[in-house]
Design an enzyme around this catalytic site. Sequence first.
Site, short mmCIF file in Angstrom:
data_model
loop_
_atom_site.label_atom_id
_atom_site.label_comp_id
_atom_site.label_asym_id
_atom_site.label_seq_id
_atom_site.Cartn_x
_atom_site.Cartn_y
_atom_site.Cartn_z
NE ARG A 39 45.47 40.93 35.99
CZ ARG A 39 45.84 40.74 34.74
NH1 ARG A 39 46.81 39.89 34.45
NH2 ARG A 39 45.24 41.36 33.75
CE1 TYR A 97 35.70 42.19 35.23
CE2 TYR A 97 35.59 44.06 33.73
CZ TYR A 97 36.32 43.11 34.42
OH TYR A 97 37.69 43.10 34.30
CG ASP A 139 51.42 42.40 28.79
OD1 ASP A 139 50.68 42.21 27.80
OD2 ASP A 139 50.99 42.82 29.88
#
Length: 390
Positions: free
Chosen positions: A105, A213, A292
């Site tokens: 991120r 992952y 969001d």
Amino acid sequence: MSEILVAGGGIGGLTAALCMARRGFRVGVFEQAPDFDEPGAGLQLSPNASRVIHDLGLQEPLEAKACLPESLEIRHWKSGKVLAAFPLGEHARATYGYPYYLVLRSDLVTCLADAARSEHRIELHTGARVERVHQSRTGVAVSVNGTRHTGLMLVGADGINSTVRTALFGNETPTYGGDVAWRALVPATSLPQGMMRPVVTIWWGPGKHFVHYHAGDSALVNCVGVVSGQDEPESWIESGDYAEFLEDFSHWHPNVRALIDLTERDGCRRWALLDRPPMTSWTDHRVTLLGDACHAALPFMAQGAAMAIEDASVLSHCIAEGTDVPAALLRYESLRRDRTAQVQHRSRQNAKIFHLSGLGAWFRNRAVRIVGDRYFRRLFAYNATNASER
């Protein structure tokens, strides 16, 4: 004066600023943190989102930090049996025209922030929290650290606890549904050779699931263990005991336990998973919301960042296509409301489906191959770069 004010310099806010600047608008971005180093671990960026990043011309810097998984596998929590596998890699690129990325991120935010810094139409402000919002017939004014800034419109991209949302619609507490997530980054070089595959792996078990992952090119593996049926924690992030993390998955497959064993003993954290119900409207005259701030979802579709990125592209097209700002914002909202509500709803459904046990899990395991393929096609094929034309 910036023509467009953006509250929030995360993935959604920076993408919105870039999309609108590329269409000729001057944009001011106000980020309350001291820099644009957004915390967080790994991130999945599916083709519906990577399409927008490529459209911004950021393919090269993103691919320098990302990796492309070959497939997504769903496995049985104890036996390790593959319940379903869905191809990604070249298949995703060939099917949807754009790749499926895995990236840290913070690396994605850095990529967007660097692009914004090089764009002369964007002015970035850090340590800058939007405190008050005032609208008039012709513009918007915000107070940031005691300084007044004005523009033609304001975009609230300031997250699930959005100050702009509160200013428009009042204070509303996010919903806690009983799930907590353990999150960890572990060094890939410490894993056994058989666990080094470039695959997104989801382990389904009764009342729990585990995802791991590769986090881009960082030589780290992103791990998330979700446990349901938990009492509401005192804060949305709290310290956790490594022994408790291990105990939550103590009877699971050895590969899951091996990943947990590599986590830092003193750095365990648990996140309360929060969302909000879909909004019937998130626009008020010259102010709208994004990401969001208006449609926070549980992370069981890996689409939180993707929805904010899609929002940014659709919003920029709507603004560029008309001079009536309030009408353009309402059009953006109308184009995004159903899709984001569907993602919110499906994410809540997945919170239950992932954690089924007994007969329910038996039926789920046999239906997932057929249902999953249709589901991914519908999700990934969305084109935010021309949504305003439909």
